[in-house]
Design a protein around this motif. Structure first.
Motif, mmCIF file in Angstrom:
data_model
loop_
_atom_site.group_PDB
_atom_site.id
_atom_site.type_symbol
_atom_site.label_atom_id
_atom_site.label_comp_id
_atom_site.label_asym_id
_atom_site.label_seq_id
_atom_site.Cartn_x
_atom_site.Cartn_y
_atom_site.Cartn_z
ATOM 1 N N THR A 63 20.148 30.159 48.416
ATOM 2 C CA THR A 63 20.434 31.631 47.470
ATOM 3 C C THR A 63 19.737 31.607 46.162
ATOM 4 O OG1 THR A 63 22.682 30.816 46.743
ATOM 5 C CG2 THR A 63 22.706 32.003 48.582
ATOM 6 N N LYS A 64 19.210 30.317 45.909
ATOM 7 C CA LYS A 64 18.617 30.215 44.731
ATOM 8 C C LYS A 64 17.654 29.020 44.522
ATOM 9 C CE LYS A 64 19.565 30.141 39.412
ATOM 10 N NZ LYS A 64 20.493 29.897 38.613
ATOM 11 N N MET A 65 16.611 29.197 44.041
ATOM 12 C CA MET A 65 15.763 27.941 43.897
ATOM 13 C C MET A 65 15.261 28.039 42.322
ATOM 14 S SD MET A 65 14.853 26.265 46.754
ATOM 15 C CE MET A 65 13.268 25.505 46.472
ATOM 16 N N ASP A 66 14.968 26.834 41.827
ATOM 17 C CA ASP A 66 14.469 26.761 40.612
ATOM 18 C C ASP A 66 13.404 25.499 40.529
ATOM 19 O OD1 ASP A 66 13.735 26.877 37.754
ATOM 20 O OD2 ASP A 66 15.635 26.606 37.247
ATOM 21 N N PRO A 67 12.219 25.970 41.235
ATOM 22 C CA PRO A 67 11.142 24.797 41.237
ATOM 23 C C PRO A 67 10.671 24.216 39.845
ATOM 24 C CG PRO A 67 10.224 26.870 41.692
ATOM 25 C CD PRO A 67 11.663 27.069 41.540
ATOM 26 N N GLY A 68 10.977 25.197 38.712
ATOM 27 C CA GLY A 68 10.451 24.633 37.334
ATOM 28 C C GLY A 68 11.456 23.794 36.596
ATOM 29 N N ALA A 69 12.791 23.614 37.424
ATOM 30 C CA ALA A 69 13.756 22.787 36.757
ATOM 31 C C ALA A 69 13.307 21.324 36.855
ATOM 32 C CB ALA A 69 14.997 23.211 37.117
ATOM 33 N N SER A 70 13.871 20.659 35.794
ATOM 34 C CA SER A 70 13.537 19.209 35.812
ATOM 35 C C SER A 70 14.862 18.436 36.111
ATOM 36 C CB SER A 70 12.913 18.871 34.690
ATOM 37 O OG SER A 70 12.451 17.284 34.800
ATOM 38 N N PRO A 71 15.248 18.036 37.200
ATOM 39 C CA PRO A 71 14.435 17.959 38.358
ATOM 40 C C PRO A 71 14.577 19.458 39.139
ATOM 41 C CG PRO A 71 16.329 17.032 39.053
ATOM 42 C CD PRO A 71 16.660 17.394 37.569
ATOM 43 N N PRO A 72 13.694 19.950 39.869
ATOM 44 C CA PRO A 72 13.973 21.068 40.836
ATOM 45 C C PRO A 72 15.294 21.191 41.360
ATOM 46 C CG PRO A 72 11.552 19.923 41.314
ATOM 47 C CD PRO A 72 12.254 19.297 40.443
ATOM 48 N N THR A 73 15.928 22.369 41.362
ATOM 49 C CA THR A 73 17.227 22.745 42.068
ATOM 50 C C THR A 73 17.003 23.774 42.951
ATOM 51 O OG1 THR A 73 17.745 24.126 40.352
ATOM 52 C CG2 THR A 73 18.276 21.649 39.840
ATOM 53 N N ALA A 74 18.267 23.601 43.786
ATOM 54 C CA ALA A 74 18.535 24.654 45.003
ATOM 55 C C ALA A 74 20.004 25.122 44.876
ATOM 56 C CB ALA A 74 17.760 24.419 46.043
ATOM 57 N N THR A 75 20.408 26.175 45.384
ATOM 58 C CA THR A 75 21.723 26.441 45.585
ATOM 59 C C THR A 75 21.757 27.140 47.061
ATOM 60 O OG1 THR A 75 22.150 27.272 43.477
ATOM 61 C CG2 THR A 75 23.670 27.765 45.260
ATOM 62 N N VAL A 76 22.640 26.465 48.040
ATOM 63 C CA VAL A 76 22.966 26.771 49.346
ATOM 64 C C VAL A 76 24.320 27.357 49.532
ATOM 65 C CG1 VAL A 76 23.031 25.967 51.683
ATOM 66 C CG2 VAL A 76 21.391 24.872 50.156
ATOM 67 N N ARG A 77 24.403 28.425 50.150
ATOM 68 C CA ARG A 77 25.655 29.081 50.647
ATOM 69 C C ARG A 77 25.765 28.942 52.206
ATOM 70 N NH1 ARG A 77 27.020 35.192 49.494
ATOM 71 N NH2 ARG A 77 25.698 35.423 51.250
ATOM 72 N N ASP A 78 26.729 28.576 52.670
ATOM 73 C CA ASP A 78 27.047 28.166 54.166
ATOM 74 C C ASP A 78 28.505 29.131 54.687
ATOM 75 O OD1 ASP A 78 26.753 27.385 56.696
ATOM 76 O OD2 ASP A 78 26.965 25.326 56.187
ATOM 77 N N CYS A 79 28.216 29.385 55.863
ATOM 78 C CA CYS A 79 29.456 29.654 56.706
ATOM 79 C C CYS A 79 29.762 28.588 57.570
ATOM 80 C CB CYS A 79 29.350 31.212 57.193
ATOM 81 S SG CYS A 79 30.781 31.776 57.988
ATOM 82 N N VAL A 80 31.005 27.726 57.511
ATOM 83 C CA VAL A 80 31.263 26.591 58.473
ATOM 84 C C VAL A 80 31.909 27.225 59.193
ATOM 85 C CG1 VAL A 80 32.486 24.440 58.727
ATOM 86 C CG2 VAL A 80 30.936 25.002 56.659
ATOM 87 N N ASP A 81 31.798 27.055 60.823
ATOM 88 C CA ASP A 81 32.808 27.609 61.753
ATOM 89 C C ASP A 81 33.237 26.317 62.683
ATOM 90 O OD1 ASP A 81 33.363 28.699 64.233
ATOM 91 O OD2 ASP A 81 31.745 30.008 64.536
ATOM 92 N N LEU A 82 34.528 26.346 62.417
ATOM 93 C CA LEU A 82 35.250 25.283 63.137
ATOM 94 C C LEU A 82 35.962 25.597 64.580
ATOM 95 C CD1 LEU A 82 37.867 24.671 60.100
ATOM 96 C CD2 LEU A 82 35.752 23.599 60.629
ATOM 97 N N LYS A 83 35.308 26.683 65.239
ATOM 98 C CA LYS A 83 35.837 27.071 66.490
ATOM 99 C C LYS A 83 35.390 25.809 67.552
ATOM 100 C CE LYS A 83 32.669 29.446 68.463
ATOM 101 N NZ LYS A 83 31.717 29.570 69.517
#
Length: 131
Positions: A63-83
């Motif tokens: 959902t978000k990437m910051d390749p210019g950050a030191s270190p580069p960062t990213a955010t992930v959003r997930d939907c976990v399914d327990l079925k």
């Protein structure tokens, strides 16, 4: 980046089947708070005498990437399914906590380290948030 997130989940699934983090490659994919969370969850299962089996469903999205950050960062959003996931104690199914949805949100933060590999550094389960 998603490979690190998916790798963390794959190794977590191995760890909770035993339940023990030893013999997994969890440190290849998770570090810091995320690694501490995984270790705590595995320890809690071991102390409770429970194991988990099956397959967790996922729908991760960066959902978000910051390749210019030191270190580069990213955010992930997930939907976990327990079925297709089951927790057992001595072979007997253990019901989910009351109010736990079968599909819930998680978020994670990752960093790209000097070796070029991504590692998940924070991981939060939002078990009250359905998806």
């Amino acid at each position: 980046m998603l490979a690190a997130y998916e790798g963390m989940w794959r190794e977590l699934a191995v760890a909770v089947r035993k339940p023990a983090a030893g013999g997994t490659r969890i440190e290849d994919y998770a570090s810091g708070e995320a690694l501490a969370t995984v270790r705590r969850d595995v320890r809690t299962m071991r102390e409770a005498g429970t194991r988990a089996n099956g397959r967790l469903g996922h729908e991760p999205k960066v959902t978000k990437m910051d390749p210019g950050a030191s270190p580069p960062t990213a955010t992930v959003r997930d939907c976990v399914d327990l079925k297709d996931w089951e927790t057992t104690r001595e072979g007997t199914p253990v019901p989910l906590p009351s109010g736990q949805p079968m599909r819930y949100r998680t978020t994670a933060q990752a960093e790209q380290w000097d070796d070029g590999r991504w590692r998940v550094i924070t991981y939060t389960q939002h078990g009250e948030q359905t998806c």
